[in-house]
Design a protein around this motif. Structure first.
Motif, short mmCIF file in Angstrom:
data_model
loop_
_atom_site.label_atom_id
_atom_site.label_comp_id
_atom_site.label_asym_id
_atom_site.label_seq_id
_atom_site.Cartn_x
_atom_site.Cartn_y
_atom_site.Cartn_z
N ILE A 75 11.20 -88.57 -17.33
CA ILE A 75 12.27 -89.53 -17.00
C ILE A 75 12.66 -90.31 -18.25
N LYS A 76 11.66 -90.69 -19.05
CA LYS A 76 11.93 -91.44 -20.27
C LYS A 76 12.81 -90.66 -21.23
N SER A 77 12.58 -89.36 -21.33
CA SER A 77 13.40 -88.51 -22.19
C SER A 77 14.83 -88.42 -21.69
N VAL A 78 14.98 -88.25 -20.39
CA VAL A 78 16.31 -88.16 -19.80
C VAL A 78 17.06 -89.48 -20.01
N LEU A 79 16.36 -90.60 -19.79
CA LEU A 79 17.01 -91.91 -19.96
C LEU A 79 17.34 -92.19 -21.42
N ARG A 80 16.56 -91.64 -22.35
CA ARG A 80 16.88 -91.77 -23.78
C ARG A 80 18.22 -91.10 -24.07
N VAL A 81 18.40 -89.89 -23.56
CA VAL A 81 19.65 -89.17 -23.77
C VAL A 81 20.80 -89.91 -23.09
N LEU A 82 20.56 -90.43 -21.91
CA LEU A 82 21.59 -91.17 -21.19
C LEU A 82 22.02 -92.43 -21.98
N LEU A 83 21.05 -93.18 -22.51
CA LEU A 83 21.38 -94.35 -23.32
C LEU A 83 22.13 -93.93 -24.58
N ALA A 84 21.70 -92.85 -25.20
CA ALA A 84 22.38 -92.36 -26.40
C ALA A 84 23.83 -92.00 -26.09
N ILE A 85 24.06 -91.29 -25.01
CA ILE A 85 25.43 -90.92 -24.63
C ILE A 85 26.25 -92.17 -24.34
N PHE A 86 25.67 -93.12 -23.63
CA PHE A 86 26.34 -94.37 -23.32
C PHE A 86 26.77 -95.09 -24.60
N MET A 87 25.85 -95.16 -25.57
CA MET A 87 26.15 -95.89 -26.81
C MET A 87 27.18 -95.15 -27.66
N ILE A 88 27.07 -93.84 -27.74
CA ILE A 88 28.04 -93.06 -28.52
C ILE A 88 29.43 -93.18 -27.89
N THR A 89 29.48 -93.15 -26.57
CA THR A 89 30.76 -93.30 -25.87
C THR A 89 31.34 -94.69 -26.09
N ALA A 90 30.51 -95.72 -25.93
CA ALA A 90 30.99 -97.09 -26.13
C ALA A 90 31.48 -97.29 -27.57
N GLY A 91 30.72 -96.79 -28.52
CA GLY A 91 31.12 -96.91 -29.92
C GLY A 91 32.43 -96.21 -30.22
N THR A 92 32.59 -95.04 -29.63
CA THR A 92 33.83 -94.30 -29.81
C THR A 92 35.01 -95.06 -29.21
N LEU A 93 34.80 -95.65 -28.05
CA LEU A 93 35.87 -96.44 -27.42
C LEU A 93 36.27 -97.63 -28.29
N HIS A 94 35.32 -98.19 -29.03
CA HIS A 94 35.65 -99.30 -29.93
C HIS A 94 36.65 -98.85 -31.00
N TRP A 95 36.61 -97.57 -31.36
CA TRP A 95 37.53 -97.04 -32.37
C TRP A 95 38.82 -96.52 -31.76
N VAL A 96 38.73 -95.89 -30.61
CA VAL A 96 39.90 -95.29 -29.99
C VAL A 96 40.79 -96.33 -29.32
N THR A 97 40.18 -97.30 -28.65
CA THR A 97 40.94 -98.36 -27.96
C THR A 97 40.30 -99.72 -28.29
N PRO A 98 40.50 -100.21 -29.50
CA PRO A 98 39.85 -101.45 -29.91
C PRO A 98 40.40 -102.72 -29.27
N ASP A 99 41.65 -102.70 -28.83
CA ASP A 99 42.29 -103.93 -28.36
C ASP A 99 41.52 -104.67 -27.26
N PRO A 100 41.01 -103.98 -26.23
CA PRO A 100 40.27 -104.73 -25.20
C PRO A 100 39.03 -105.43 -25.77
N PHE A 101 38.40 -104.82 -26.74
CA PHE A 101 37.21 -105.41 -27.33
C PHE A 101 37.57 -106.58 -28.25
#
Length: 124
Positions: A4-30
């Motif tokens: 479960i810890k491994s799966v949640l690591r990947v999930l957190l990584a995907i969440f962070m990569i997605t959030a970071g990408t959104l900061h670049w693609v649509t920065p205005d809301p942030f």
């Protein structure tokens, strides 16, 4: 064996990569939620996006995963004033329902994210 810890690591990584990408693609809301006392809101959004992406990728690289987890903890603490600003000033973000419950709900979510990242600060 996948844990479960491994799966949640990947999930957190995907969440962070997605959030970071959104900061670049649509920065205005942030940018809207950056507190007014901080300089260069757009630059701060881009910088936080870079570190979100780096932290997410770093979680997946065993050699640097502990450092990445500590970095994400620091990032979650650093962006907390933006979440407070959003809640206190009732700032509406595009694509998110206009709800005080959701705005204030982001605050304890930061503690969850910190605890989640902290789980990966220890050697496996």
């Amino acid at each position: 064996m996948i844990t479960i810890k491994s799966v949640l690591r990947v999930l957190l990584a995907i969440f962070m990569i997605t959030a970071g990408t959104l900061h670049w693609v649509t920065p205005d809301p942030f940018v809207k939620i950056v507190p007014s006392f901080l300089p260069a809101p757009l630059a701060l959004v881009y910088i936080s996006g870079v570190f979100e992406i780096l932290g997410g990728v770093g979680l997946l690289v065993p050699l640097v995963s502990q450092a990445a987890a500590w970095g994400l903890i620091a990032l979650f603490i650093a962006v907390f004033p933006a979440n407070i600003n959003m809640a206190v000033n009732r700032i509406q973000m595009d694509g998110i329902p206009d709800s005080d419950l959701l705005r204030w709900g982001r605050l304890p979510l930061q503690a969850v994210l910190i605890a989640w990242a902290w789980w990966y600060t220890k050697k496996q």
